[in-house]
Design an enzyme around this catalytic site. Structure first.
Site, PDB file in Angstrom:
ATOM      1  CE  LYS A 191     -12.749  -1.711  -0.760  1.00 21.86           C
ATOM      2  NZ  LYS A 191     -12.799  -2.179  -2.154  1.00 21.86           N
ATOM      3  CE1 TYR A 239      -8.375  -9.489  -3.860  1.00 17.03           C
ATOM      4  CE2 TYR A 239      -5.974  -9.433  -3.938  1.00 17.03           C
ATOM      5  CZ  TYR A 239      -7.186  -8.774  -3.875  1.00 17.03           C
ATOM      6  OH  TYR A 239      -7.215  -7.413  -3.838  1.00 17.03           O
ATOM      7  CE1 TYR A 249     -11.685  -7.073  -4.447  1.00 16.77           C
ATOM      8  CE2 TYR A 249     -10.195  -5.626  -5.658  1.00 16.77           C
ATOM      9  CZ  TYR A 249     -10.507  -6.339  -4.515  1.00 16.77           C
ATOM     10  OH  TYR A 249      -9.654  -6.330  -3.456  1.00 16.77           O
TER      11      TYR A 249
END
Ligand SMILES: *Cc1c(COP(=O)(O)O)cnc(C)c1O
Length: 328
Positions: free
Chosen positions: A49, A261, A287
């Site tokens: 990010k 998730y 992730y």
């Protein structure tokens, strides 16, 4: 540079290194594995990010904002990096996190969000987009100038970070930094799609032939590839690049969604331990642990040949590890 026409602030330590993984490559007996260290972007424990935020914060400042608002899961890496990027630019950060506040002591990214001075709002039962919109309106009503950053920083502004990233990779390959000048495949975790959209646009614009393979963390392949193609096209348009992609151009593998998730299962546990114990390298539970589990499975099934070179793009997230200690 492909991104010259848009504003950017400098936050990340770039270029991020690329390491060869000799022990893991030998153990698997498959392709030669390399890793792109975007877990080392240098912003409050790093991650993908940060690259997006170089463009998002520039846009926020361009709009005269004094506050950035974004949202995510409780252990969101995106929210933590947004809090840090905001602090560095004298902006307030309001983070809308999913569900109810967990009981203290706070660990992982939530602890870091607080240390970084972000204001945390818990969305409770409210759908995530409604909660984000409500926070935005509340900020406006209290006299602030909020700037809304979408989930994962994945719009055409944020995705630009990964157009720049693949251009960075190309210049590393051309400079003789590595003993090779081409990767057969680039493999990474894909979720809100900004990383894959930026990489795909940049690769097409630069004529890079590598296979760009997103391992989906939470979405079915048809949904994610549509979303990535759409975002890629909006990103290309904003940058004035004459590149168009369709869902068929976007490769997503959704065989590794597991329990959903942020549900850590046996494949993620194995991948995290294997990489840690062969290479001294940390992956994250949500992730990169899942994406590496997928890559390990593909290698074991013979998807890549011995002579090939595969780059695993490490997108960060290790700050969340302590938040998952019970399931790891
Ligand atoms: C957000 C995130 C991703 C996914 O990137 P997208 O651009 O949202 O697809 C991958 N890895 C980590 C560690 C992340 O925090």
């Amino acid at each position: 540079m492909l991104t010259d026409r848009v504003h950017r602030v400098r936050i990340a330590h770039l270029p991020t290194p690329i390491d060869y993984l000799p022990r893991l490559s030998a153990l698997l007996g498959g392709p030669r594995l390399y890793i792109k260290r975007d877990d080392q972007t240098g912003l409050a424990t790093g991650g993908n990010k940060t690259r997006k935020l170089e463009f998002l914060i520039a846009d926020a400042l361009g709009h005269g904002a004094d506050t950035v608002i974004t949202g995510g899961a409780p252990q969101s890496n995106h929210c933590r990096q947004t809090a840090a990027a905001a602090a560095r630019h004298g902006l307030r950060a309001v983070l809308v996190l999913k569900g109810e506040a967990p009981k203290p002591p706070h660990v992982g990214n939530i602890l870091l969000d607080e240390l970084l001075g972000a204001e945390l709002r818990w969305s409770g039962d409210m759908p995530r987009d409604e909660a984000l919109q409500a926070a935005f309106e509340a900020e406006q009503q209290s006299g602030h100038k909020p700037y809304l950053i979408p989930y994962g920083g994945s719009n055409e502004v944020g995705a630009t970070g990964y157009v720049a990233a693949i251009e960075e990779l190309q210049s590393q390959l051309r400079s003789g930094y590595l003993p090779i000048c081409h990767f057969d495949a680039i493999v990474f975790a894909s979720s809100s799609g900004g990383t894959q959209a930026g990489l795909s646009v940049g690769a097409k614009a630069l004529g890079i032939q590598s296979r760009i393979l997103g391992i989906s963390v939470d979405k079915h392949a048809d949904v994610l590839s549509e979303l990535v193609a759409d975002l890629a096209n909006r990103t290309a348009e904003r940058l004035g690049l004459n590149v168009r992609l369709s869902a068929g151009d976007i490769e997503v593998n959704d065989n590794y969604l597991g329990g959903g998730y942020a549900v850590v299962g046996a494949p993620e546990r194995e991948a995290i331990r294997l990489v840690a114990q062969t290479e001294g390298l940390l992956l994250d539970p949500v992730y990169t642990g899942r994406a590496m589990a997928g890559l390990l499975d593909l290698i074991r099934k013979g998807e890549f040949s011995k002579g090939q070179h595969v780059l695993f793009w490490h997108t960060g997230g290790t700050a969340a590890l302590s938040g998952f200690s019970e399931v790891l």
